[in-house]
Design a protein around this motif. Structure first.
Motif, PDB file in Angstrom:
ATOM      1  N   ASN A   1       0.820  -1.213   0.000  1.00 53.42           N
ATOM      2  CA  ASN A   1       0.000   0.000   0.000  1.00 53.42           C
ATOM      3  C   ASN A   1       0.855   1.264   0.000  1.00 53.42           C
ATOM      4  O   ASN A   1       0.519   2.254  -0.652  1.00 53.42           O
ATOM      5  N   SER A   2       1.957   1.222   0.749  1.00 50.54           N
ATOM      6  CA  SER A   2       2.829   2.396   0.805  1.00 50.54           C
ATOM      7  C   SER A   2       3.485   2.666  -0.546  1.00 50.54           C
ATOM      8  O   SER A   2       3.663   3.834  -0.931  1.00 50.54           O
ATOM      9  N   ILE A   3       3.838   1.622  -1.275  1.00 47.49           N
ATOM     10  CA  ILE A   3       4.451   1.801  -2.597  1.00 47.49           C
ATOM     11  C   ILE A   3       3.443   2.406  -3.568  1.00 47.49           C
ATOM     12  O   ILE A   3       3.767   3.334  -4.332  1.00 47.49           O
ATOM     13  N   ILE A   4       2.208   1.891  -3.538  1.00 44.22           N
ATOM     14  CA  ILE A   4       1.164   2.455  -4.396  1.00 44.22           C
ATOM     15  C   ILE A   4       0.914   3.918  -4.029  1.00 44.22           C
ATOM     16  O   ILE A   4       0.823   4.798  -4.901  1.00 44.22           O
ATOM     17  N   ALA A   5       0.819   4.177  -2.721  1.00 42.59           N
ATOM     18  CA  ALA A   5       0.597   5.548  -2.260  1.00 42.59           C
ATOM     19  C   ALA A   5       1.767   6.445  -2.642  1.00 42.59           C
ATOM     20  O   ALA A   5       1.572   7.595  -3.068  1.00 42.59           O
ATOM     21  N   GLY A   6       2.994   5.929  -2.509  1.00 41.10           N
ATOM     22  CA  GLY A   6       4.170   6.716  -2.861  1.00 41.10           C
ATOM     23  C   GLY A   6       4.204   7.071  -4.336  1.00 41.10           C
ATOM     24  O   GLY A   6       4.546   8.202  -4.709  1.00 41.10           O
ATOM     25  N   ALA A   7       3.839   6.120  -5.199  1.00 41.34           N
ATOM     26  CA  ALA A   7       3.806   6.396  -6.630  1.00 41.34           C
ATOM     27  C   ALA A   7       2.753   7.448  -6.959  1.00 41.34           C
ATOM     28  O   ALA A   7       2.986   8.363  -7.768  1.00 41.34           O
ATOM     29  N   MET A   8       1.583   7.337  -6.326  1.00 40.40           N
ATOM     30  CA  MET A   8       0.526   8.322  -6.557  1.00 40.40           C
ATOM     31  C   MET A   8       0.945   9.704  -6.062  1.00 40.40           C
ATOM     32  O   MET A   8       0.737  10.722  -6.742  1.00 40.40           O
ATOM     33  N   LEU A   9       1.569   9.755  -4.890  1.00 40.73           N
ATOM     34  CA  LEU A   9       2.011  11.039  -4.352  1.00 40.73           C
ATOM     35  C   LEU A   9       3.141  11.634  -5.188  1.00 40.73           C
ATOM     36  O   LEU A   9       3.252  12.855  -5.306  1.00 40.73           O
ATOM     37  N   GLY A  10       3.983  10.766  -5.759  1.00 39.06           N
ATOM     38  CA  GLY A  10       5.026  11.260  -6.649  1.00 39.06           C
ATOM     39  C   GLY A  10       4.432  11.941  -7.873  1.00 39.06           C
ATOM     40  O   GLY A  10       4.913  12.993  -8.318  1.00 39.06           O
TER      41      GLY A  10
END
Length: 293
Positions: free
Chosen positions: A23-32
């Motif tokens: 979830n953090s990786i998905i969230a990180g990509a979206m926030l990027g």
């Protein structure tokens, strides 16, 4: 030294740990994606200092929500939107905006520290609001984060051309009849939303590494209205996702990794720009921004 390196970069059972931060990786990509796009306008409109002020109020809202046992993301959003609207309404001029930001920052930080001091729960929750947490994004938070990010992206898409025009030459845009003040307030609201969701990953103290540094790095190598946001998004995604993957090995807060990667990218871009300028071939190709009123 070996013990320190093993603490920072420990990849034992890395594959099993990787599943914990999906979830953090998905969230990180979206926030990027969000941070890279909105950061371009942050730099164009000279709002880097304002981002820090918004993040402090967002931190205060999140800390208050943690204290009273309500949704932390909702508290963070409330604080961010309050700061963004105040800056949008009162800080139309750079001098006013900077002074208002300077007033909001210590107030937000002090209020947040007060709430965390009164909070009797896990210390990790307190620390995570300041520096980010690698496994803090559960399914409901991820859904909310993606939803808010989509709202920000749609908002940016709808105002992209007039916002670009107003950011490049506000006086001409105003003379053309564009509602510059309303566009500025809408952008500040979008910036507040982006700041609030970014805090959930990188923490309140280091949100600039996501919303400012990637765009600043991109602008060292190009001023193209097309390539600047693309490079900014690429740098932001690399910083956040790379920071998460590295932090997983050491089990430490992700913010030092994110900020280090982001700073390294910025330094490389500065060196590229300096080398090109020294050769008499500036690397930043200036293109006229053509925006119809």
């Amino acid at each position: 030294m070996d013990e320190l390196l093993s603490q920072l970069f420990n990849f034992t059972d890395y594959g099993q740990l990787l599943a914990l931060v999906k979830n953090s990786i998905i969230a990180g990509a979206m926030l990027g994606l969000v941070g890279g796009l909105i950061g371009t306008f942050v730099m164009m409109r000279d709002l880097a200092f304002a981002v820090h002020g918004i993040s402090e109020l967002s931190f205060a809202g999140a800390a208050a929500a943690l204290l009273f046992g309500v949704n932390v993301v909702a508290g963070s959003l409330l604080g961010s939107l309050l700061a963004a609207i105040l800056l949008g309404l009162l800080g139309t001029k750079a001098r006013d905006r900077n002074s208002i930001t300077a007033v909001l920052m210590p107030f937000g930080l002090g209020l947040g520290i007060l709430c965390l001091s009164l909070y009797e729960g896990r210390a990790a929750n307190k620390f995570g609001l300041l520096t980010g947490q690698i496994v803090s994004v559960d399914d409901p938070q991820l859904t909310l984060l993606i939803g808010i990010s989509i709202v920000v992206l749609i908002g940016l898409f709808l105002i992209w051309r007039p916002l670009t025009f107003a950011s490049v030459d506000e006086d001409v845009a105003r003379a053309r009849g564009l509602p510059v003040d309303r566009i500025g307030i809408v952008f500040m609201v979008l910036l507040g939303l982006a700041t609030a969701v970014s805090i959930q990953i990188v923490g309140a103290l280091l949100v600039l590494a996501l919303l400012v540094t990637p765009a600043a790095a991109a602008m060292r190598v190009t001023t193209s209205p097309l390539y600047t946001p693309l490079l900014s998004v690429a740098f932001a995604v690399i910083s956040v996702v790379g920071g998460i993957l590295l932090a997983l090995g050491g089990g430490l807060p992700i913010s030092p990794y994110v900020t280090t990667i982001s700073f390294f990218i910025y330094c490389v871009c500065r060196l590229i720009g300096w080398a090109r300028a020294k050769k008499g071939q500036p690397g930043r190709r200036i293109e006229r921004v053509r925006v119809s009123a």
